[in-house]
Write a protein that holds these residues in place. Structure first.
Motif, PDB file in Angstrom:
ATOM      1  N   VAL A   1       0.807  -1.217   0.000  1.00 35.37           N
ATOM      2  CA  VAL A   1       0.000   0.000   0.000  1.00 35.37           C
ATOM      3  C   VAL A   1       0.845   1.275   0.000  1.00 35.37           C
ATOM      4  O   VAL A   1       0.601   2.192  -0.769  1.00 35.37           O
ATOM      5  N   ASP A   2       1.850   1.348   0.888  1.00 37.75           N
ATOM      6  CA  ASP A   2       2.616   2.576   1.037  1.00 37.75           C
ATOM      7  C   ASP A   2       3.998   2.259   1.604  1.00 37.75           C
ATOM      8  O   ASP A   2       4.107   1.745   2.719  1.00 37.75           O
ATOM      9  N   SER A   3       5.019   2.591   0.850  1.00 42.04           N
ATOM     10  CA  SER A   3       6.376   2.233   1.271  1.00 42.04           C
ATOM     11  C   SER A   3       6.827   3.010   2.506  1.00 42.04           C
ATOM     12  O   SER A   3       7.570   2.481   3.334  1.00 42.04           O
ATOM     13  N   VAL A   4       6.395   4.261   2.649  1.00 49.35           N
ATOM     14  CA  VAL A   4       6.764   5.031   3.842  1.00 49.35           C
ATOM     15  C   VAL A   4       6.118   4.413   5.080  1.00 49.35           C
ATOM     16  O   VAL A   4       6.758   4.236   6.114  1.00 49.35           O
ATOM     17  N   GLY A   5       4.849   4.065   4.975  1.00 47.65           N
ATOM     18  CA  GLY A   5       4.165   3.397   6.077  1.00 47.65           C
ATOM     19  C   GLY A   5       4.833   2.079   6.431  1.00 47.65           C
ATOM     20  O   GLY A   5       4.946   1.724   7.607  1.00 47.65           O
ATOM     21  N   TYR A   6       5.281   1.368   5.404  1.00 40.84           N
ATOM     22  CA  TYR A   6       5.991   0.102   5.615  1.00 40.84           C
ATOM     23  C   TYR A   6       7.252   0.329   6.435  1.00 40.84           C
ATOM     24  O   TYR A   6       7.503  -0.372   7.415  1.00 40.84           O
ATOM     25  N   VAL A   7       8.049   1.335   6.052  1.00 40.89           N
ATOM     26  CA  VAL A   7       9.306   1.611   6.768  1.00 40.89           C
ATOM     27  C   VAL A   7       9.010   2.082   8.191  1.00 40.89           C
ATOM     28  O   VAL A   7       9.681   1.656   9.142  1.00 40.89           O
ATOM     29  N   ARG A   8       7.993   2.923   8.355  1.00 42.49           N
ATOM     30  CA  ARG A   8       7.634   3.378   9.708  1.00 42.49           C
ATOM     31  C   ARG A   8       7.237   2.207  10.599  1.00 42.49           C
ATOM     32  O   ARG A   8       7.671   2.103  11.743  1.00 42.49           O
ATOM     33  N   PHE A   9       6.374   1.331  10.078  1.00 45.40           N
ATOM     34  CA  PHE A   9       5.931   0.181  10.854  1.00 45.40           C
ATOM     35  C   PHE A   9       7.118  -0.728  11.173  1.00 45.40           C
ATOM     36  O   PHE A   9       7.276  -1.183  12.307  1.00 45.40           O
ATOM     37  N   ALA A  10       7.962  -0.970  10.175  1.00 48.74           N
ATOM     38  CA  ALA A  10       9.134  -1.830  10.366  1.00 48.74           C
ATOM     39  C   ALA A  10      10.076  -1.261  11.419  1.00 48.74           C
ATOM     40  O   ALA A  10      10.662  -2.012  12.207  1.00 48.74           O
ATOM     41  N   SER A  11      10.215   0.065  11.465  1.00 53.80           N
ATOM     42  CA  SER A  11      11.138   0.672  12.425  1.00 53.80           C
ATOM     43  C   SER A  11      10.707   0.416  13.869  1.00 53.80           C
ATOM     44  O   SER A  11      11.541   0.252  14.750  1.00 53.80           O
ATOM     45  N   VAL A  12       9.404   0.352  14.105  1.00 56.83           N
ATOM     46  CA  VAL A  12       8.907   0.059  15.448  1.00 56.83           C
ATOM     47  C   VAL A  12       8.878  -1.449  15.678  1.00 56.83           C
ATOM     48  O   VAL A  12       9.361  -1.953  16.693  1.00 56.83           O
TER      49      VAL A  12
ATOM     50  N   GLU B   1      19.461   2.266  15.195  1.00 58.33           N
ATOM     51  CA  GLU B   1      20.479   3.093  14.542  1.00 58.33           C
ATOM     52  C   GLU B   1      20.036   3.425  13.122  1.00 58.33           C
ATOM     53  O   GLU B   1      19.202   2.730  12.542  1.00 58.33           O
ATOM     54  N   ALA B   2      20.649   4.469  12.563  1.00 58.83           N
ATOM     55  CA  ALA B   2      20.340   4.873  11.185  1.00 58.83           C
ATOM     56  C   ALA B   2      20.659   3.744  10.205  1.00 58.83           C
ATOM     57  O   ALA B   2      19.995   3.585   9.185  1.00 58.83           O
ATOM     58  N   ARG B   3      21.624   2.940  10.541  1.00 59.43           N
ATOM     59  CA  ARG B   3      22.026   1.810   9.689  1.00 59.43           C
ATOM     60  C   ARG B   3      20.845   0.840   9.485  1.00 59.43           C
ATOM     61  O   ARG B   3      20.699   0.246   8.416  1.00 59.43           O
ATOM     62  N   ASP B   4      19.994   0.706  10.496  1.00 60.36           N
ATOM     63  CA  ASP B   4      18.825  -0.177  10.378  1.00 60.36           C
ATOM     64  C   ASP B   4      17.885   0.299   9.268  1.00 60.36           C
ATOM     65  O   ASP B   4      17.344  -0.505   8.514  1.00 60.36           O
TER      66      ASP B   4
ATOM     67  N   SER C   1      18.819   2.125   6.689  1.00 61.23           N
ATOM     68  CA  SER C   1      19.545   1.915   5.435  1.00 61.23           C
ATOM     69  C   SER C   1      19.407   0.475   4.959  1.00 61.23           C
ATOM     70  O   SER C   1      19.203   0.215   3.763  1.00 61.23           O
ATOM     71  N   GLU C   2      19.481  -0.456   5.889  1.00 59.30           N
ATOM     72  CA  GLU C   2      19.375  -1.877   5.536  1.00 59.30           C
ATOM     73  C   GLU C   2      17.992  -2.210   4.967  1.00 59.30           C
ATOM     74  O   GLU C   2      17.887  -2.933   3.981  1.00 59.30           O
ATOM     75  N   ILE C   3      16.942  -1.687   5.567  1.00 58.35           N
ATOM     76  CA  ILE C   3      15.607  -2.007   5.068  1.00 58.35           C
ATOM     77  C   ILE C   3      15.354  -1.338   3.720  1.00 58.35           C
ATOM     78  O   ILE C   3      14.711  -1.910   2.840  1.00 58.35           O
ATOM     79  N   LEU C   4      15.914  -0.136   3.512  1.00 56.30           N
ATOM     80  CA  LEU C   4      15.756   0.527   2.214  1.00 56.30           C
ATOM     81  C   LEU C   4      16.501  -0.251   1.129  1.00 56.30           C
ATOM     82  O   LEU C   4      15.997  -0.397   0.008  1.00 56.30           O
ATOM     83  N   THR C   5      17.682  -0.751   1.462  1.00 54.92           N
ATOM     84  CA  THR C   5      18.430  -1.572   0.508  1.00 54.92           C
ATOM     85  C   THR C   5      17.662  -2.842   0.186  1.00 54.92           C
ATOM     86  O   THR C   5      17.551  -3.239  -0.979  1.00 54.92           O
ATOM     87  N   LEU C   6      17.098  -3.477   1.194  1.00 57.65           N
ATOM     88  CA  LEU C   6      16.289  -4.678   0.999  1.00 57.65           C
ATOM     89  C   LEU C   6      15.093  -4.384   0.098  1.00 57.65           C
ATOM     90  O   LEU C   6      14.766  -5.170  -0.796  1.00 57.65           O
ATOM     91  N   MET C   7      14.456  -3.251   0.311  1.00 62.21           N
ATOM     92  CA  MET C   7      13.314  -2.873  -0.513  1.00 62.21           C
ATOM     93  C   MET C   7      13.728  -2.670  -1.971  1.00 62.21           C
ATOM     94  O   MET C   7      13.028  -3.110  -2.885  1.00 62.21           O
ATOM     95  N   GLU C   8      14.859  -2.023  -2.185  1.00 64.01           N
ATOM     96  CA  GLU C   8      15.331  -1.784  -3.556  1.00 64.01           C
ATOM     97  C   GLU C   8      15.676  -3.085  -4.262  1.00 64.01           C
ATOM     98  O   GLU C   8      15.348  -3.272  -5.428  1.00 64.01           O
ATOM     99  N   THR C   9      16.310  -4.008  -3.565  1.00 67.95           N
ATOM    100  CA  THR C   9      16.671  -5.280  -4.193  1.00 67.95           C
ATOM    101  C   THR C   9      15.440  -6.162  -4.446  1.00 67.95           C
ATOM    102  O   THR C   9      15.451  -7.007  -5.317  1.00 67.95           O
ATOM    103  N   SER C  10      14.370  -5.901  -3.668  1.00 65.95           N
ATOM    104  CA  SER C  10      13.126  -6.657  -3.851  1.00 65.95           C
ATOM    105  C   SER C  10      12.230  -6.026  -4.913  1.00 65.95           C
ATOM    106  O   SER C  10      11.159  -6.551  -5.204  1.00 65.95           O
TER     107      SER C  10
END
Length: 158
Positions: free
Chosen positions: A119-130, A136-139, A141-150
């Protein structure tokens, strides 16, 4: 249905409408004692779901808790309240259809992330962060990289 204003146990149904693809009925009611109007929502419940928390405790499944978490993740995003209800209904139906009386919080979280990813990639990242307890900021970065490779559109491209 008990009146939320005066506590009178009798109310009259003034209007009934199906919603959420027919899985719920919204009823407009009037109290026979004080005359106040209020709405109720009835949903079909196949079985009582129990949530198994990470520490092993068990608690009744609360649809509103899930709705609130998803709503927070999608705050100020172009996602309608109807879409949020569809996400929650889909997750609940999936849990009920599994045939299990218990669902682990990890499973519920994964289902929510899968739905938000669509539905929404920003919402996905927000939910994943909690949900994944980013520290850390690295976390991020890792999920954004995972999203790009997927092949999932990342928030900066939205």
């Amino acid at each position: 249905m008990r009146c939320p204003f005066c506590g009178n146990p009798d109310s009259q149904v003034k209007d009934s409408r199906p919603n959420e693809e027919g899985s719920a009925t919204r009823r407009r009611r009037a109290c026979l004692s004080c005359g106040q109007r209020f709405s109720t929502v009835e949903r079909v419940q196949l079985r009582e779901l129990v949530v198994v928390k990470q520490d092993g405790r068990r608690a009744p499944f609360e649809r509103e808790k899930l709705t609130r978490s998803i709503r927070i993740a999608l705050r100020k995003r172009p996602v309608s309240e109807e879409q949020i209800e569809q996400i929650v209904t889909g997750i609940v139906r999936h849990l009920e259809a599994s045939g299990e009386a218990e669902a682990a919080t990890t499973r519920i979280g994964e289902l929510a992330m899968d739905a938000l990813k669509e539905v929404d990639s920003v919402g996905y990242v927000r939910f994943a962060s909690v949900y994944r307890d980013f520290r850390e900021a690295r976390d991020f970065s890792e999920i954004l990289t995972l999203m790009e490779t997927s092949g999932i559109r990342t928030p900066e491209k939205d």
